[in-house]
Scaffold this active site. Sequence first.
Site, PDB file in Angstrom:
ATOM      1  N   LYS A  46       8.002  -3.341 -11.998  1.00 48.30           N
ATOM      2  CA  LYS A  46       8.608  -4.492 -12.686  1.00 48.30           C
ATOM      3  C   LYS A  46       8.380  -4.406 -14.194  1.00 48.30           C
ATOM      4  O   LYS A  46       9.226  -4.821 -14.983  1.00 48.30           O
ATOM      5  CB  LYS A  46       8.036  -5.806 -12.144  1.00 48.30           C
ATOM      6  CG  LYS A  46       8.173  -6.008 -10.649  1.00 48.30           C
ATOM      7  CD  LYS A  46       9.548  -5.643 -10.108  1.00 48.30           C
ATOM      8  CE  LYS A  46       9.605  -5.684  -8.595  1.00 48.30           C
ATOM      9  NZ  LYS A  46       9.088  -4.503  -7.912  1.00 48.30           N
ATOM     10  N   HIS A  95      16.071 -28.963 -20.067  1.00 46.80           N
ATOM     11  CA  HIS A  95      17.329 -28.306 -20.443  1.00 46.80           C
ATOM     12  C   HIS A  95      17.144 -27.547 -21.756  1.00 46.80           C
ATOM     13  O   HIS A  95      16.455 -28.029 -22.650  1.00 46.80           O
ATOM     14  CB  HIS A  95      18.421 -29.386 -20.622  1.00 46.80           C
ATOM     15  CG  HIS A  95      19.702 -28.861 -21.200  1.00 46.80           C
ATOM     16  ND1 HIS A  95      20.645 -28.220 -20.424  1.00 46.80           N
ATOM     17  CD2 HIS A  95      20.183 -28.872 -22.469  1.00 46.80           C
ATOM     18  CE1 HIS A  95      21.657 -27.866 -21.193  1.00 46.80           C
ATOM     19  NE2 HIS A  95      21.406 -28.257 -22.444  1.00 46.80           N
ATOM     20  N   ALA A 123      20.254   3.449  -0.511  1.00 46.71           N
ATOM     21  CA  ALA A 123      20.764   2.291  -1.248  1.00 46.71           C
ATOM     22  C   ALA A 123      20.136   0.998  -0.747  1.00 46.71           C
ATOM     23  O   ALA A 123      20.773  -0.055  -0.755  1.00 46.71           O
ATOM     24  CB  ALA A 123      22.297   2.214  -1.135  1.00 46.71           C
ATOM     25  N   ASP A 170       0.790  -4.187   5.102  1.00 40.38           N
ATOM     26  CA  ASP A 170       1.908  -3.348   5.535  1.00 40.38           C
ATOM     27  C   ASP A 170       1.596  -2.522   6.770  1.00 40.38           C
ATOM     28  O   ASP A 170       2.507  -2.157   7.519  1.00 40.38           O
ATOM     29  CB  ASP A 170       2.313  -2.393   4.404  1.00 40.38           C
ATOM     30  CG  ASP A 170       2.853  -3.119   3.181  1.00 40.38           C
ATOM     31  OD1 ASP A 170       3.025  -4.347   3.248  1.00 40.38           O
ATOM     32  OD2 ASP A 170       3.092  -2.457   2.154  1.00 40.38           O
ATOM     33  N   SER A 221      -8.896   6.774  -2.856  1.00 39.47           N
ATOM     34  CA  SER A 221      -8.630   7.258  -4.212  1.00 39.47           C
ATOM     35  C   SER A 221      -9.106   6.262  -5.248  1.00 39.47           C
ATOM     36  O   SER A 221      -8.823   5.063  -5.145  1.00 39.47           O
ATOM     37  CB  SER A 221      -7.127   7.504  -4.402  1.00 39.47           C
ATOM     38  OG  SER A 221      -6.819   7.763  -5.754  1.00 39.47           O
ATOM     39  N   MET A 250      -6.537   3.977  -6.879  1.00 43.40           N
ATOM     40  CA  MET A 250      -5.866   2.942  -6.087  1.00 43.40           C
ATOM     41  C   MET A 250      -6.709   1.677  -5.939  1.00 43.40           C
ATOM     42  O   MET A 250      -6.442   0.853  -5.067  1.00 43.40           O
ATOM     43  CB  MET A 250      -5.505   3.496  -4.705  1.00 43.40           C
ATOM     44  CG  MET A 250      -4.383   4.506  -4.735  1.00 43.40           C
ATOM     45  SD  MET A 250      -2.806   3.815  -5.304  1.00 43.40           S
ATOM     46  CE  MET A 250      -2.395   2.760  -3.904  1.00 43.40           C
ATOM     47  N   TYR A 251      -7.742   1.514  -6.785  1.00 44.93           N
ATOM     48  CA  TYR A 251      -8.483   0.256  -6.753  1.00 44.93           C
ATOM     49  C   TYR A 251      -7.521  -0.894  -7.032  1.00 44.93           C
ATOM     50  O   TYR A 251      -6.810  -0.905  -8.032  1.00 44.93           O
ATOM     51  CB  TYR A 251      -9.590   0.247  -7.803  1.00 44.93           C
ATOM     52  CG  TYR A 251     -10.694   1.253  -7.599  1.00 44.93           C
ATOM     53  CD1 TYR A 251     -11.096   1.629  -6.321  1.00 44.93           C
ATOM     54  CD2 TYR A 251     -11.346   1.822  -8.686  1.00 44.93           C
ATOM     55  CE1 TYR A 251     -12.115   2.548  -6.130  1.00 44.93           C
ATOM     56  CE2 TYR A 251     -12.367   2.748  -8.511  1.00 44.93           C
ATOM     57  CZ  TYR A 251     -12.744   3.111  -7.233  1.00 44.93           C
ATOM     58  OH  TYR A 251     -13.744   4.023  -7.057  1.00 44.93           O
ATOM     59  N   LEU A 264      17.808   0.531  -5.050  1.00 41.43           N
ATOM     60  CA  LEU A 264      18.619  -0.218  -6.016  1.00 41.43           C
ATOM     61  C   LEU A 264      17.799  -0.647  -7.224  1.00 41.43           C
ATOM     62  O   LEU A 264      18.310  -0.667  -8.354  1.00 41.43           O
ATOM     63  CB  LEU A 264      19.247  -1.437  -5.344  1.00 41.43           C
ATOM     64  CG  LEU A 264      20.351  -1.140  -4.326  1.00 41.43           C
ATOM     65  CD1 LEU A 264      20.921  -2.437  -3.771  1.00 41.43           C
ATOM     66  CD2 LEU A 264      21.469  -0.295  -4.937  1.00 41.43           C
ATOM     67  N   GLU A 265      16.538  -0.999  -7.011  1.00 44.63           N
ATOM     68  CA  GLU A 265      15.705  -1.351  -8.168  1.00 44.63           C
ATOM     69  C   GLU A 265      15.575  -0.166  -9.116  1.00 44.63           C
ATOM     70  O   GLU A 265      15.683  -0.316 -10.341  1.00 44.63           O
ATOM     71  CB  GLU A 265      14.324  -1.821  -7.706  1.00 44.63           C
ATOM     72  CG  GLU A 265      14.317  -3.218  -7.130  1.00 44.63           C
ATOM     73  CD  GLU A 265      12.923  -3.793  -6.946  1.00 44.63           C
ATOM     74  OE1 GLU A 265      12.818  -4.994  -6.628  1.00 44.63           O
ATOM     75  OE2 GLU A 265      11.930  -3.061  -7.132  1.00 44.63           O
TER      76      GLU A 265
END
Length: 439
Positions: free
Chosen positions: A52, A427, A167, A293, A35, A38-39, A172-173
């Site tokens: 994100k 700090h 879940a 994956d 596709s 999807m590059y 959850l994200e």
Amino acid sequence: METIKNIIIGFGKGGKTLAKFLAQKGEEVLMIEKSDKMYGGTCINIACLPSKRLIIEAANGVEFTDAVNGKNEMTTMLRGKNYHMLADEKTVTLLDGEAKFIADHEIEVKTTTGEVKQYCGERIFINTGAVPVMLPIPGLAESKAVLDSTAAMEQATMPKKLVIIGAGYIGLEFASMFAQYGSQVTVLDLHEQFLPREDDDIATAIKHDFEDRGVKFELGVKIKRIDQETVYYEKNDTEQSIAADRILVATGREPNTAKLGLENTGIELTDRGAIKVDDHLKTTVDNVWAIGDVKGGLQFTYISLDDFRIIKDQLYGTGKRSLADRNNVPYSVFIIPPLSRVGLSEKEAQAKGIEYELKKLPVAAIPKAQVLKDPRGLFKALLEPKTGQILGVVLYGAESFELINMISLAMKMRIPAAILRDQIYTHPTMSESFNDLFK
């Protein structure tokens, strides 16, 4: 049949990085991607970065529709950048189409224009990633309300009522994100225990924070059927139902091997349907590797990148780098606040009979957390009692996704906790929490 030195199936992180590297070495590369949307792979187009981006926009109070439009602009820009990263290389050929093995080193590609082409690859690298698992729930395929994780980020309008099946971390994200945008979210899950992989105190804190934002959980349920916008499930031997505008199925992802034609080769699969590889990512066929994956295991884009390093070391290095070197891999779950972990949890150490010294620090005690107006959470560390080496750390709190990388590096380099304890930090920062966590 044309012979190509390097064929890479899938434009994901490991594959595209390998293609660029080989091109810079002057080697011929054929990159096949089914596709043109999807590059660059799953991460930049439909997973890590767009999700994100939406999570951050939710935390910043951006309207859902505006956030989706901004996300689309970002992914379009990144997709174009990735395309030119390879297309502009003289020795790389990009081919849009779906590849299928017809022999160990021969593939057939049905292109998006309808042509069928055949190639023989001296080396072949399979980088097809993973796809969402869609459970065989009656009515699921017929329901127009059902979404997978990809479709959930393409909604033109925010669902007022959202049911999430699953879940796990992905579920959850999305629950955290949509609740932040203002959806009424209910999460259904098969397991009786919430986040069973995590320590009980961490899981309890996360669940409390979700519920405090209005997210409802129904645990220990069995999904019976879906009738358009209604989910019917069984809990405590009683059938119940819940209606929603959208139903998001977040029940995990599985290796994308179904249409690869591996039955025409000697490439073997594991019991879980992943491509079987050795410690150097070699499949059961010579000069065929699997990256990312599709080979199973941890489904992170940074794992795919490290897969590239292993293969690069075989082709142009010493060949010593392997999966055996991959210890204490950190991960983050981008809920609000985020959860990050590396190494042993307390639950795992107890199950294995490993002695440890436990350190705890409530996030509310960290000055920067008060500055950020988010004092929720808990930091935990497990130390080896005699040496002070870090066995594992769980960070549930603001900016934990940055802190966990420092911990991971310390563990890899065997830097004892006392060094992090006595380090001078700027700090106010979240990293200075190590002064107190490791006391």
